[in-house]
Design an enzyme around this catalytic site. Structure first.
Site, PDB file in Angstrom:
ATOM      1  N   ASP A  14      39.541  46.641  29.696  1.00  0.00           N
ATOM      2  CA  ASP A  14      40.526  45.301  30.918  1.00  0.00           C
ATOM      3  C   ASP A  14      38.966  45.307  31.314  1.00  0.00           C
ATOM      4  O   ASP A  14      37.810  46.060  32.528  1.00  0.00           O
ATOM      5  CB  ASP A  14      40.779  46.258  31.767  1.00  0.00           C
ATOM      6  CG  ASP A  14      41.646  45.012  33.116  1.00  0.00           C
ATOM      7  OD1 ASP A  14      41.033  43.843  32.764  1.00  0.00           O
ATOM      8  OD2 ASP A  14      42.568  45.440  33.854  1.00  0.00           O
ATOM      9  N   ASP A 108      40.473  38.175  29.816  1.00  0.00           N
ATOM     10  CA  ASP A 108      39.579  39.549  30.494  1.00  0.00           C
ATOM     11  C   ASP A 108      40.143  40.423  29.963  1.00  0.00           C
ATOM     12  O   ASP A 108      40.091  41.758  30.532  1.00  0.00           O
ATOM     13  CB  ASP A 108      39.494  39.451  31.630  1.00  0.00           C
ATOM     14  CG  ASP A 108      40.611  39.496  32.650  1.00  0.00           C
ATOM     15  OD1 ASP A 108      41.722  38.773  32.259  1.00  0.00           O
ATOM     16  OD2 ASP A 108      40.716  40.153  33.836  1.00  0.00           O
ATOM     17  N   GLU A 109      41.298  41.025  28.956  1.00  0.00           N
ATOM     18  CA  GLU A 109      42.043  41.600  28.689  1.00  0.00           C
ATOM     19  C   GLU A 109      42.668  42.336  27.679  1.00  0.00           C
ATOM     20  O   GLU A 109      43.203  40.834  26.976  1.00  0.00           O
ATOM     21  CB  GLU A 109      42.993  42.873  30.053  1.00  0.00           C
ATOM     22  CG  GLU A 109      43.900  41.655  30.174  1.00  0.00           C
ATOM     23  CD  GLU A 109      45.514  42.113  31.301  1.00  0.00           C
ATOM     24  OE1 GLU A 109      45.512  43.488  31.181  1.00  0.00           O
ATOM     25  OE2 GLU A 109      45.434  41.496  32.376  1.00  0.00           O
TER      26      GLU A 109
END
Length: 364
Positions: A14, A108-109
């Protein structure tokens, strides 16, 4: 039982305050300052906040007015999604150098299954550390990681040592970890469910574990079985590189509140056009059409209808949401309207998935 035990090593990566960190990376003048990505005007909403801003209580999905009130020195920056996508692709490229089993959740993860990996490294913890170091060295951004034997526990673990840290929950510690975990930390347990669990005397995982499956189903419907399994370390979901899309949506926030259904219908026509384009690009259709209405007080209402056939045509979408719009009186002025399509024709079940039992000790 031994045949059902699957030894998985899952990493959840993350990125730390991704959008805000990219803005600070590209503009040195913003580094070390409280910034919010999103709108700062009366109608604006915070998409992401830097850690400097979070210290003042600024959070994503917060209105720009409240964010500015919490942090008067807050700097608003317009989002640049093309730039975020560009960097996200570079991050993903790093992931695939370690495994092809990468399941992106957003820009983003992502989850990575490194049980068998391209580096031949038996330690998922060392792989996570190496990936985070490479992201820092090559892209000058920080990432946090959680490592465990399931996606569920790995995702919870990635939040423990944020920012720029990682946490490993070995298989032999999973049950104890879940029993001691505050119920609001369980992934999938939101604010409303948390309060309901509190009212039932459920404050920690151990309290949840004491309840029978029948009891949980009685109070939480289908989610009851999910809660029953997760607190016992029984997780079914594998890392899926090609995630099945479950919904397609489009929505607009308006500069001025709408009070007339006639004006709302005009806006819904534009949204239906946009949604049709997205459905065509995604090569999917759906049966369930949902109208989303967000009022001036930020409360949200949804109205849905399931059709007997799959649709993507804007005329049918508009006709359906028009019916939903007039289904009940609009309570007050409206700041946002949205249309989503679910129950898509790409749905399929992974029939060979089995529950994963808590695993015996092995190198993690």
């Amino acid at each position: 039982m031994e045949d059902e035990i699957t030894y998985r090593k899952i990493i959840h990566i993350d990125m730390d305050a991704f959008y805000a960190s990219v803005e600070q990376l590209d503009n040195p003048d913003l580094r070390g300052k409280p910034i919010a990505v999103g709108g700062g005007e009366d109608r604006g909403v915070v998409s992401a906040a830097s850690y400097e801003a979070r210290k003042f209580g600024v959070r994503s999905a917060m209105s720009g007015i409240i964010a500015k009130r919490n942090c008067p020195q807050l700097i608003f920056v317009k989002p640049r999604f093309d730039r975020y996508k560009e960097i996200s692709k570079k991050i993903h490229k790093i992931f695939t150098e370690y495994t092809d089993l990468v399941e992106p959740l957003s820009l983003d993860e992502a989850y990575l299954d490194v049980t068998e990996n391209k580096k031949g490294n038996p330690s998922a913890s060392l792989i996570a550390k190496e990936i985070r170091q490479r992201i820092a060295n090559e892209l000058h951004l920080n990432a946090s990681a959680g490592i465990s034997n399931s996606k569920f526990v790995a995702k919870i673990a990635s939040d423990i040592n944020k920012p720029n840290g990682q946490k490993t929950i070995p298989p032999e510690e999973v049950l104890t970890f879940l029993e001691e975990l505050p119920i609001e930390k369980f992934y999938g347990v939101g604010k409303v469910t948390t309060q309901k669990m509190y009212s039932l005397g459920i404050f920690y995982g151990k309290d949840l574990k004491e309840k029978t499956e029948e009891y949980l189903v009685e109070h939480f419907k289908n989610s009851g079985s999910y809660y029953y399994k997760i607190v016992r370390g029984l997780h079914q979901s594998k890392v899926k590189p090609n995630r099945i899309r479950k919904s397609v949506a489009a929505e607009h926030t308006f500069t001025k509140n709408l009070t007339s259904e006639v004006f709302m219908l005009q806006k819904l026509k534009v949204i239906a056009n946009e949604l049709e384009s997205r459905l065509i690009r995604s090569k999917v259709s759906g049966k369930t059409v949902t109208l989303k209405i967000k009022y001036s007080d930020f409360s949200t209402q949804t109205r849905s209808k399931t059709l007997p056939y799959f649709v993507k045509d804007k005329a049918i979408l508009l006709a359906t949401v028009e019916e939903l719009l007039y289904q009940d009186k609009v309570l007050e002025s409206v700041r946002l309207l949205g249309i989503s399509v679910t129950n898509l024709n790409n749905a399929q079940k992974d029939m060979d998935e089995k529950p994963i039992a808590v695993q015996l000790k092995f190198e993690f």
